[in-house]
Write a protein that holds these residues in place. Structure first.
Motif, PDB file in Angstrom:
ATOM      1  N   GLY A 219      39.453  38.413  36.556  1.00  0.00           N
ATOM      2  CA  GLY A 219      39.469  38.440  35.092  1.00  0.00           C
ATOM      3  C   GLY A 219      39.703  39.834  34.567  1.00  0.00           C
ATOM      4  N   ARG A 220      39.459  40.009  33.284  1.00  0.00           N
ATOM      5  CA  ARG A 220      39.746  41.285  32.637  1.00  0.00           C
ATOM      6  C   ARG A 220      38.955  42.436  33.261  1.00  0.00           C
ATOM      7  NH1 ARG A 220      38.655  43.917  27.410  1.00  0.00           N
ATOM      8  NH2 ARG A 220      36.988  42.453  26.984  1.00  0.00           N
ATOM      9  N   LYS A 224      42.921  46.575  35.513  1.00  0.00           N
ATOM     10  CA  LYS A 224      44.357  46.748  35.251  1.00  0.00           C
ATOM     11  C   LYS A 224      45.169  45.964  36.279  1.00  0.00           C
ATOM     12  CE  LYS A 224      44.183  51.168  37.639  1.00  0.00           C
ATOM     13  NZ  LYS A 224      44.341  52.552  37.664  1.00  0.00           N
ATOM     14  N   SER A 245      41.826  34.382  34.939  1.00  0.00           N
ATOM     15  CA  SER A 245      41.421  33.932  33.605  1.00  0.00           C
ATOM     16  C   SER A 245      42.646  34.021  32.689  1.00  0.00           C
ATOM     17  CB  SER A 245      40.297  34.810  33.052  1.00  0.00           C
ATOM     18  OG  SER A 245      40.821  36.092  32.751  1.00  0.00           O
ATOM     19  N   ASP A 247      42.857  35.560  29.952  1.00  0.00           N
ATOM     20  CA  ASP A 247      42.999  36.905  29.416  1.00  0.00           C
ATOM     21  C   ASP A 247      43.991  37.724  30.246  1.00  0.00           C
ATOM     22  OD1 ASP A 247      42.176  39.862  29.187  1.00  0.00           O
ATOM     23  OD2 ASP A 247      41.196  38.914  27.468  1.00  0.00           O
ATOM     24  N   VAL A 248      43.839  37.648  31.568  1.00  0.00           N
ATOM     25  CA  VAL A 248      44.724  38.481  32.396  1.00  0.00           C
ATOM     26  C   VAL A 248      46.142  37.897  32.475  1.00  0.00           C
ATOM     27  CG1 VAL A 248      42.774  39.364  33.746  1.00  0.00           C
ATOM     28  CG2 VAL A 248      44.121  37.509  34.667  1.00  0.00           C
ATOM     29  N   ASP A 250      47.523  36.410  29.899  1.00  0.00           N
ATOM     30  CA  ASP A 250      48.104  36.852  28.621  1.00  0.00           C
ATOM     31  C   ASP A 250      48.539  38.322  28.686  1.00  0.00           C
ATOM     32  OD1 ASP A 250      47.728  34.391  27.562  1.00  0.00           O
ATOM     33  OD2 ASP A 250      45.957  34.887  26.381  1.00  0.00           O
ATOM     34  N   ARG A 251      47.796  39.116  29.481  1.00  0.00           N
ATOM     35  CA  ARG A 251      48.167  40.537  29.615  1.00  0.00           C
ATOM     36  C   ARG A 251      49.333  40.742  30.569  1.00  0.00           C
ATOM     37  NH1 ARG A 251      43.696  44.043  28.141  1.00  0.00           N
ATOM     38  NH2 ARG A 251      42.216  42.652  27.127  1.00  0.00           N
ATOM     39  N   TRP A 253      49.172  40.406  33.870  1.00  0.00           N
ATOM     40  CA  TRP A 253      48.783  40.955  35.172  1.00  0.00           C
ATOM     41  C   TRP A 253      49.163  39.991  36.302  1.00  0.00           C
ATOM     42  CZ3 TRP A 253      43.066  42.940  34.174  1.00  0.00           C
ATOM     43  CH2 TRP A 253      43.129  43.954  33.207  1.00  0.00           C
ATOM     44  N   GLN A 259      46.573  30.499  36.234  1.00  0.00           N
ATOM     45  CA  GLN A 259      45.468  30.393  35.257  1.00  0.00           C
ATOM     46  C   GLN A 259      44.585  29.174  35.527  1.00  0.00           C
ATOM     47  OE1 GLN A 259      46.434  30.813  31.041  1.00  0.00           O
ATOM     48  NE2 GLN A 259      44.811  29.340  30.582  1.00  0.00           N
ATOM     49  N   SER A 278      34.022  36.663  32.559  1.00  0.00           N
ATOM     50  CA  SER A 278      32.776  36.537  31.804  1.00  0.00           C
ATOM     51  C   SER A 278      32.154  35.141  31.891  1.00  0.00           C
ATOM     52  CB  SER A 278      33.018  36.902  30.330  1.00  0.00           C
ATOM     53  OG  SER A 278      33.999  36.042  29.774  1.00  0.00           O
TER      54      SER A 278
END
Ligand code: FAD
Length: 330
Positions: A219-220, A224, A245, A247-248, A250-251, A253, A259, A278
């Motif tokens: 996850g986040r 990085k 997750s 979040d990652v 969407d980034r 990574w 997902q 989280s």
């Protein structure tokens, strides 16, 4: 005609029954018991080994409607939908469920439209309403923020697709007996304007996330994109697949097929490692049925620890390199 039976659309690939069929049988068994009716599996294909058909009975089907024909060897929506409509007209089941797989998601809307029945897609919970016998079909709604329970009191059969991995496969009982029925189909059922030319396996994602016994998800908190190499290495050492997750994803990574969660994949591995995740409700929706959950998070109050069987409080970047080295020595 009197309504009867609860039906499960069983899936096979190259004659081998797919696990989602056993998950559906597990779910449908309790529905049939509550309604006091038989549970039947409808299996279409060609040249399916007898022990595969029998397995459906060992896993809870009282009956198997076995429809075999060359045209049905691989899934094609036209003949599968025609056969299912004919079967519904002939046997009048009160409930028909299928996996929310590409097969179930394609064929059931066809059938629902042709039978003028309702269909609830992607359910995670099914139950029977006391008194009315209506099927209660529960699925995430409004972006996953609520669970909506839907019923279709007027429509018969009541139809739903069910998320794969949202329930464990039915246990195997080799003492169970059941009936195998081979219906004779009328002409016209087995016509398809589409022909399968070839099947090309997608091997780009490594070990399939949904089939893996071990999933290592980042996850986040991994920090990085470059740090994701530790997640990949740990997954490799454990012979598992890489999850992530939203979040990652969407980034950027890692790519979307990795997902896990409400808007990603649902997984049920033997071991799920959540690293720097989280434990948001939308993530948990995709991995909570994992057998053993291990979380690594630097926040001792992180939500994920409420679900985890084992937890390590600490910085993932301190823990992962050591863990990988130790596991390599095993
Ligand atoms: P965060 O919530 O930011 O958590 C990062 C965690 O890392 C924190 O707990 C922090 O303590 C920990 N941490 C930080 N640094 C370190 C470190 N050095 N070492 C160890 N731990 C550290 N999310 C999904 O995952 N899947 C879905 O399918 C999904 N679908 C969604 C659908 C909708 C409609 C919506 C609204 C949201 C959805 N989400 C989904 C998003 C979800 O709500 C969360 O935003 C997301 O899961 C958070 O990702 P995360 O845990 O990686 O990040």
């Amino acid at each position: 005609m009197e309504l009867n039976e609860v039906w499960v659309l069983a899936e096979q690939k190259n004659g081998i029954i797919q696990t989602v069929s056993y998950e559906l049988l597990n779910r449908a068994r309790s529905l049939a018991d509550k309604l006091n009716v038989s549970l039947a599996a409808v299996l279409m294909g060609y040249d399916i080994p007898a022990d595969e058909v029998q397995e459906l009975i060992y896993r809870g089907a009282d009956k198997v409607y076995l429809i075999e024909h060359e045209v049905l060897k691989d899934f094609l929506v036209e003949p599968y939908s025609s056969v299912l409509c004919y079967m519904i007209d002939t046997y009048n089941p009160q409930i028909v469920i299928a996996g929310a797989t590409s097969t179930g998601r394609t064929v059931l809307p066809h059938v629902a439209m042709r039978k003028r029945a309702g269909l609830t897609a992607d359910c995670t919970i099914l139950d029977i309403e006391e008194g009315t016998g209506n099927l209660l079909q529960t699925r995430p709604a409004i972006g996953g923020n609520i669970l909506a329970t839907i019923k279709t009191p007027e429509a018969r059969p009541q139809m739903a697709t069910v998320r794969p991995h949202s329930m464990k496969p039915a246990p195997r009982d080799t003492g169970r007996t059941g009936e195998i029925i081979k219906p004779v189909l009328p002409d016209g059922c087995l016509v398809s304007r589409v022909k399968k030319l070839d099947f090309i396996e997608d091997e780009s994602q490594g070990i399939s996330l949904q089939q893996a016994d071990v999933v290592v998800a980042g996850g986040r908190g991994v920090g990085k994109a470059e740090n994701f190499k530790y997640i990949e290495e740990l997954a490799k050492v454990l012979g598992g697949a890489v999850g992530a997750s939203r979040d990652v994803v969407d980034r950027g990574w890692i790519t979307y097929p990795h997902q896990v969660g409400l808007s990603g994949k649902t997984v049920t591995p033997k071991l799920y490692m959540a690293i720097g995740i989280s434990g948001a409700i939308q993530h948990i929706a995709g991995m909570q049925t994992s057998e053993t959950i291990v979380a690594i998070n630097k926040d001792p109050d992180a939500q994920i620890f409420k679900l985890a069987d084992f937890g390590i409080v600490g910085d993932a970047m301190d823990i992962l390199p050591v863990l990988i080295e130790k596991l390599k020595q095993c």
